[in-house]
Design a protein around this motif. Structure first.
Motif, short mmCIF file in Angstrom:
data_model
loop_
_atom_site.label_atom_id
_atom_site.label_comp_id
_atom_site.label_asym_id
_atom_site.label_seq_id
_atom_site.Cartn_x
_atom_site.Cartn_y
_atom_site.Cartn_z
N ALA A 200 47.25 24.27 -47.49
CA ALA A 200 46.64 24.26 -46.84
C ALA A 200 46.87 25.59 -46.05
N ARG A 201 48.20 25.83 -45.66
CA ARG A 201 48.34 26.94 -45.41
C ARG A 201 47.80 28.63 -45.61
N LEU A 202 48.27 28.54 -46.54
CA LEU A 202 47.47 29.77 -47.72
C LEU A 202 46.07 29.17 -47.63
N ALA A 203 45.57 29.21 -47.52
CA ALA A 203 44.38 28.96 -47.43
C ALA A 203 43.51 29.26 -46.15
N VAL A 204 44.35 29.11 -45.46
CA VAL A 204 43.86 29.89 -44.12
C VAL A 204 44.20 31.34 -44.42
N ASP A 205 45.78 32.21 -45.08
CA ASP A 205 45.75 33.39 -44.94
C ASP A 205 47.74 33.21 -46.22
N ALA A 206 47.28 33.52 -47.02
CA ALA A 206 48.52 33.97 -48.27
C ALA A 206 49.43 35.30 -48.08
N ARG A 207 48.43 36.44 -47.80
CA ARG A 207 49.42 37.86 -47.07
C ARG A 207 50.63 37.54 -46.70
N TRP A 208 51.30 36.61 -46.47
CA TRP A 208 52.26 36.45 -45.38
C TRP A 208 52.73 35.96 -47.12
N LEU A 209 52.46 35.32 -47.47
CA LEU A 209 53.10 34.76 -48.93
C LEU A 209 54.16 36.00 -49.90
N GLU A 210 52.85 37.61 -49.64
CA GLU A 210 52.65 38.19 -50.39
C GLU A 210 54.43 38.71 -49.76
N ARG A 211 54.87 39.24 -48.63
CA ARG A 211 55.18 40.11 -47.79
C ARG A 211 56.47 39.44 -47.95
N LEU A 212 56.95 37.85 -48.11
CA LEU A 212 57.79 37.65 -48.66
C LEU A 212 58.19 37.80 -49.97
N ARG A 213 57.77 37.45 -51.02
CA ARG A 213 57.96 37.73 -52.24
C ARG A 213 58.41 38.96 -52.66
N ALA A 214 58.25 40.24 -51.81
CA ALA A 214 58.77 41.76 -51.72
C ALA A 214 60.08 41.66 -51.34
N SER A 215 60.12 40.15 -50.42
CA SER A 215 61.49 41.05 -50.02
C SER A 215 62.56 40.08 -50.24
N ALA A 216 62.20 39.08 -51.67
CA ALA A 216 62.83 37.88 -52.03
C ALA A 216 64.38 38.74 -52.94
N PRO A 217 65.15 37.67 -53.57
CA PRO A 217 66.17 37.98 -55.01
C PRO A 217 65.12 37.89 -55.95
N PRO A 218 65.56 38.86 -57.31
CA PRO A 218 64.71 38.22 -58.50
C PRO A 218 65.32 36.75 -58.64
N GLY A 219 64.38 36.10 -59.30
CA GLY A 219 64.58 34.85 -59.88
C GLY A 219 64.47 34.15 -59.01
N LEU A 220 63.53 33.94 -58.39
CA LEU A 220 63.36 33.20 -56.83
C LEU A 220 62.16 32.58 -57.33
N LEU A 221 61.81 30.77 -57.58
CA LEU A 221 61.37 29.89 -58.09
C LEU A 221 60.30 29.96 -56.30
N LEU A 222 58.93 29.74 -56.54
CA LEU A 222 57.86 28.97 -55.76
C LEU A 222 57.59 26.99 -55.85
N LEU A 223 57.75 26.31 -55.02
CA LEU A 223 57.28 25.14 -54.92
C LEU A 223 56.02 24.96 -54.24
N GLY A 224 55.01 24.89 -54.90
CA GLY A 224 53.55 24.67 -53.65
C GLY A 224 53.92 23.10 -54.00
N LEU A 225 52.65 22.93 -52.08
CA LEU A 225 53.32 21.42 -51.23
C LEU A 225 51.41 21.21 -51.27
N ALA A 226 50.74 20.35 -51.77
CA ALA A 226 48.92 19.91 -51.28
C ALA A 226 48.75 18.65 -51.42
N SER A 227 47.60 18.62 -50.51
CA SER A 227 47.54 17.04 -50.00
C SER A 227 47.04 16.14 -51.25
N SER A 228 46.71 16.75 -52.03
CA SER A 228 45.29 15.79 -52.89
C SER A 228 45.24 16.62 -54.57
N HIS A 229 45.37 16.09 -55.53
CA HIS A 229 44.81 16.95 -56.27
C HIS A 229 43.88 17.35 -57.06
#
Length: 821
Positions: A51-80
Motif C-alpha cells: 500500500a505504501r509503495l502504491a502511493v510513492d515507490a521512490r523512497w524504496l529506490e533510495r534505500l536500495r541504493a544505500s543498502a549493502p550487497p545481498g539485501l533481500l526484499l520482503l513484500g507485505l500485501a493486504s490480499s492476493h
C-alpha cells in the motif's frame, strides 16, 4: 535472519511469530531513518508494504541504493488480488506475505527467504577468487578509456565497446538524460542503427536505473514488468543491464549492455557493471567538463574578438560621424574626445587633460557649459540643450548638446556629451518661418475662399472662406466642403471638390454654395494639389461671382428695359400722330354739330353731343397714356433733375390701373410736397414696381375688401412715400432677403426676383432709402425716404436719420385723400 520492517502500522502478531522462529525483527516508520539503520547495521531482509509503495515507490529506490550487497526484499500485501500485488511486482521483491498471515505459509516463505540469503552469502564468499581476474579487466578498461582522451563522443564510444567486450554482449549504448527522455548518443553492435533513439524515462528499466541511481539487471525483458517491452521488442533485445552514469551526486546518463538472447548475463556481469558505474560516470564527467571548458574557452575567445571588433566599430562610428563627442571627469577635465572634436578645436596631438574650457570658448560660454555639466553630474539625469557657442574662429554656432552620466568599472562618475552643429538647420528654420509667415499672410489676405483637405474633413480655411460661407473656422474645420454646396450642384461637385491630392483635376467650374441663412452664393471653383504641413493636400479655391452675377443680371435687365423703352417710345410716337387727327376731327364734329343743332330734333342733338364727348374723353385718355409711356421711356441718362413725385405716382397708377382694379381699392393720401432730385423715368419704374407687387400680394376678385394706400408727405426736409397693401404679408424669415437679386415669393413665371433689387439701387442713387414693415395676415408697407431737391447734395454727404415719430405721423402741409376702385 536480521529483518527491518518499514511500516507505520506493524502487525504485532506477525512480528511475535517471526521472533519465536528465531528471526531478529526491527520496525521503522520513517524511510529516512530506515536508510540510516541500513548504513550502520547489518540487515539481511528489508520488509515493505504494498500500500505504501502504491502511493510513492521512490523512497524504496533510495534505500536500495544505500543498502549493502545481498539485501533481500520482503513484500507485505493486504490480499492476493492483482491490484494489491502490482506494486510489489514492480518493485521486484524477492518474496512476499499476504494478510491474514497464516503461520504455515509465513514459515514456509521465510524458510525459502533464509535459504536464498544463505546462498547469496555463499556466492559472495566464493566469488572472491574470480574477482582478481575481473579486477584486472576493469583496470584494463580504465586504461582504454583514459587513452580515448577527453572528447565526449570518443569516450562514450570507447565505454560502449569495452563494456560490450567485457560482458560478452551483442550490443551496448550510452544515453544522455534530456528532460523526461534518455537520448542515445552512441550505440554499437546490434543496436548501432538505433543511435539517436529516444526512450521515455517513465515506465522503463532504464528510467528506473536513472531515477534510483543503481545498476539493474533484467534476465528476460519479455517477462520483466519493469521493462518498456514495446521499446525492447522494437530494438530486438531479450536481456539487459543498465548502468547509471553519475556526475557527482547527479545521474546524467546511462550505459545499456544488451543481448538478443534471454539470460545472457549473470549476476557476475551485473556486479562488474556496478563496480564500473563510478568509473564510467567519472570518465563521462571528465569528458563533459573538458567539453565545457573548451566551449568556455572558445566562448571567451569569441567574446574577446567581438569586443575588439565592437571597439573598432565604435571608434570608427564615433570618429566618422558628424557629432562632436567627449567625456569629462568630475573636475571638468577632458578624458576622451573623438576625432571630429579634436579637428574642430584643433587639438590633434594635444593632451586633453591639459585643455580647459576657457582655452576653447569665451567666458560667458564657459560658465554656461560648466553649469550644464554640473547639473548632469549632480542629478544623474540626462539633459538635452540648445546653445550658441562660438567656434575657435569666432563665428556664431548653434549646438544641440546631449549630456549624460557615465560610470566606469570602479564606480567613478564621468560626464558624456554629444554635440551636433545645427547652425544650418537654425538658418533653414528661420527661412522657413519667414516663408511660412509670408505664405500665411498671402493665404489669409487672399480675397478668394480657400479650403484645404486631404480627401476628407477640412483641415484649414482662410478668412475669406469664413466670410464667403458666413461661418466661423471652428464650425468649418472638421466638416466637409460638399455639405455647403447647393443640393442641385452636389452631384457635379462630388468628383471635383472632395478628391484626394493625387486625383486633383485642372480646370475651373461654376458652382453654387448655400450660406446658413439660405442665401445662395455663386463661385468659380478650382482645385490644386499642394504640401500642407508636410503632407500632400487638396486646396479648393472659390472665387465669389455673386456680385458679378448680380451685375450681369442688372445689365440684362437694363438692356431689356432699354429695348422696352425704345419700343414704347416708338409705339407712343406712332399712336400720337393719328391721335392728333382723331382729336382734331372730334373737335370739328362737335363744332359742326352745334352749328346744325337748329336743323335737327333736340333729343337727337343731345345724344350726338354725348357720343362726341365720350369719344373726345377716350382720345384724351389715350393721349395721357401715350404721354406716360414717353415719360417712362425717355432716355434722360440718369441726370438728376427736380421731379414732382405726385405726377410720377399718378403716371404709375395710370399704367398699373388694369392690375389694380380687380384686386383692391386704390386710396391716395397726398399732401403737397417739394420736388425731389432724381430721374423721372427711374422713379416711375420704382413706383410702378411697388404698385404691381402690392396688387399681386392680394387675391383677385375681392377689390371691395382690400385696399392699396399710397401716402405722400414731407417730414423735416424729407419727402416720404409709403405704399401699403392689405395682402398676406411677408414671413419674417424672408424679410431680410427681399432686396437680394433673384429672390422672389411669387410663383414660377410671375416674377424674376430683380424688381426690389433694382428699386433699391435706383432709390440709393437718388440719395434715398427704402425699408419694409410687414406682419403675416396684416399686409405690407414699403417706405421710401427722399431728400428734397435743395438738400439732395448735402444729404448724400451727411444723411440725417429721421425720428420714428416723424415717420409715423403726417406732414405739416394740408393734404387730401381720394379713393377709386
Amino acid at each position: 535472519m536480521r529483518m527491518l520492517l518499514v511500516t507505520s502500522d506493524p502487525d504485532r502478531a506477525l512480528i511475535a511469530q517471526m521472533s519465536r522462529w528465531g528471526h531478529s525483527v526491527e520496525v521503522e516508520a520513517d524511510p529516512t531513518e530506515a536508510g540510516k539503520r541500513l548504513a550502520r547495521e547489518p540487515v539481511d531482509v528489508l520488509g515493505v508494504e504494498a500500500a505504501r509503495l502504491a502511493v510513492d515507490a521512490r523512497w524504496l529506490e533510495r534505500l536500495r541504493a544505500s543498502a549493502p550487497p545481498g539485501l533481500l526484499l520482503l513484500g507485505l500485501a493486504s490480499s492476493h488480488e492483482e491490484e494489491a500485488l502490482a506494486p510489489l511486482v514492480a518493485a521486484g521483491v524477492d518474496e512476499y506475505l499476504v494478510a491474514p498471515y497464516v503461520s504455515a505459509e509465513v514459515k514456509a516463505r521465510l524458510t525459502l527467504l533464509a535459504r536464498r540469503c544463505s546462498d547469496s552469502a555463499q556466492f559472495v564468499r566464493e566469488r572472491g577468487g574470480g574477482e582478481l581476474a575481473r579486477l584486472a579487466d576493469i583496470i584494463q578498461l580504465q586504461s582504454d578509456i583514459m587513452q580515448a582522451g577527453l572528447e565526449p563522443q570518443r569516450v562514450m564510444r570507447r565505454i560502449c565497446e569495452q563494456a560490450r567486450v567485457l560482458c560478452g554482449a551483442d550490443g551496448s549504448a550510452v544515453g544522455i538524460l534530456e528532460g523526461e527522455e534518455v537520448v542515445y548518443r552512441v550505440a554499437v553492435g546490434c543496436v548501432e542503427h538505433f543511435q539517436g533513439f529516444r526512450l521515455p524515462v517513465e515506465k522503463s528499466l532504464t528510467g528506473s536505473s536513472v531515477l534510483r541511481g543503481e545498476v539493474l539487471h533484467s534476465v528476460d525483458t519479455d517477462l520483466d514488468e519493469r521493462v518498456n517491452r514495446q521499446a525492447t521488442r522494437q530494438i530486438g533485445i531479450r536481456s539487459m543491464i543498465t548502468v547509471p552514469l553519475r556526475h557527482g551526486l547527479r545521474v546524467t546518463g546511462v550505459l545499456n549492455i544488451l543481448s538478443a538472447q534471454p539470460r545472457s548475463f549473470s549476476e557476475r556481469e551485473a556486479r562488474t557493471m556496478e563496480l564500473l558505474a563510478g568509473l564510467l560516470g567519472a570518465a563521462m564527467a571528465n569528458a563533459s567538463e573538458y567539453e565545457a571548458k573548451q566551449a568556455l574557452a572558445a566562448e571567451r575567445a569569441a567574446a574577446l574578438t567581438a569586443l575588439q571588433e565592437t571597439q573598432d566599430l565604435f571608434s570608427s562610428f564615433m570618429n566618422n560621424g558628424p557629432a562632436l563627442a567627449y567625456m569629462k571627469d568630475a573636475e571638468g577635465r577632458r578624458v576622451w574626445a573623438n576625432e571630429p572634436y579634436r579637428r574642430f578645436y584643433k587639438l590633434e596631438g594635444v593632451e586633453l587633460r591639459d585643455v580647459a574650457d576657457r582655452d576653447l570658448m569665451a567666458g560667458e560660454a564657459v560658465e554656461y557649459v560648466r553649469q550644464c555639466d554640473q547639473e548632469v553630474l549632480q542629478s544623474g539625469q540626462c539633459t538635452m540643450t540648445e546653445a550658441i557657442i562660438p567656434a575657435p574662429d569666432g563665428t556664431c554656432r548653434h549646438w544641440l548638446i546631449y549630456r549624460f552620466p557615465v560610470k566606469d568599472g570602479a564606480g567613478r562618475c564621468f560626464l558624456g556629451a554629444v554635440a551636433l552643429d545645427i547652425t544650418e538647420r537654425k538658418r533653414a528654420e528661420a527661412a522657413l518661418r519667414r516663408s511660412e509667415e509670408s505664405f500665411r499672410a498671402l493665404i489669409e489676405g487672399s480675397p478668394e475662399a480657400l479650403f484645404v483637405h486631404r480627401g476628407g474633413p477640412l483641415l484649414f480655411v482662410n478668412p475669406s472662406a469664413m466670410r464667403f460661407l458666413g461661418l466661423p473656422a471652428s464650425e468649418l474645420v472638421g466638416s466637409r466642403v460638399l455639405q455647403y454646396v447647393h443640393p442641385e450642384d452636389r452631384e457635379m461637385a462630388a468628383g471635383l471638390l472632395d478628391v484626394a491630392p493625387d486625383q486633383v483635376r485642372s480646370g475651373a467650374s461654376e458652382l453654387r454654395f448655400v450660406q446658413r441663412n439660405g442665401r445662395v452664393m455663386t463661385a468659380e471653383v478650382s482645385c490644386l494639389s499642394v504640401l500642407f504641413h508636410g503632407e500632400p493636400s487638396t486646396v479648393v479655391s472659390a472665387r465669389d461671382l455673386t456680385d458679378r452675377k448680380q451685375m450681369q443680371a442688372r445689365l440684362v435687365l437694363s438692356d431689356r428695359l432699354v429695348a422696352m423703352g425704345t419700343l414704347a417710345a416708338g409705339v407712343a410716337h406712332e399712336i400720337n400722330n393719328p391721335l392728333t387727327f382723331v382729336i382734331a376731327n372730334l373737335s370739328y364734329l362737335a363744332n359742326e354739330l352745334r352749328t346744325l343743332a337748329g336743323e335737327l330734333p333736340l333729343g337727337r342733338v343731345v345724344e350726338m353731343e354725348e357720343v362726341l364727348r365720350e369719344a373726345a374723353m377716350g382720345a384724351n385718355k389715350v393721349r395721357q397714356i401715350v404721354a406716360d409711356l414717353k415719360t417712362f421711356s425717355r432716355a434722360d441718362d440718369d441726370v438728376p433733375t427736380p421731379v414732382n413725385l405726385q405726377n410720377v405716382i399718378e403716371s404709375a397708377i395710370t399704367i398699373a390701373r388694369a392690375e389694380l382694379r380687380t384686386r383692391a381699392r386704390l386710396v391716395r393720401d397726398f399732401v403737397e410736397v417739394p420736388p425731389v432730385e432724381g430721374s423721372e423715368g427711374r422713379l416711375g419704374q420704382v413706383f410702378l414696381n411697388l404698385l404691381i407687387n402690392a396688387a399681386q400680394a392680394i387675391p383677385a376678385g375681392q377689390a371691395e375688401q382690400n385696399e392699396i394706400r399710397i401716402k405722400l408727405r414731407t417730414v423735416q426736409g424729407h419727402v416720404i412715400v409709403e405704399v401699403h397693401d392689405t395682402g398676406g404679408g411677408i414671413p419674417p424669415e424672408m424679410r431680410s432677403r427681399i432686396f437680394d437679386p433673384f429672390f422672389t415669393t411669387k410663383p414660377v413665371g410671375v416674377g424674376t426676383g430683380l424688381g426690389l433689387f433694382v428699386c433699391q439701387g435706383i432709390i440709393t442713387r437718388c440719395g434715398g432709402e427704402i425699408s419694409v414693415e410687414s406682419q403675416a395676415g396684416q399686409g405690407t408697407t414699403f417706405r421710401i425716404i427722399f431728400p428734397t431737391a435743395r438738400g439732395f447734395r448735402s444729404a448724400r454727404l451727411t444723411p440725417v436719420p429721421l425720428p420714428h415719430e416723424a415717420l409715423q405721423g403726417g406732414g405739416g402741409a394740408q393734404h387730401s385723400t381720394t379713393s377709386e376702385t
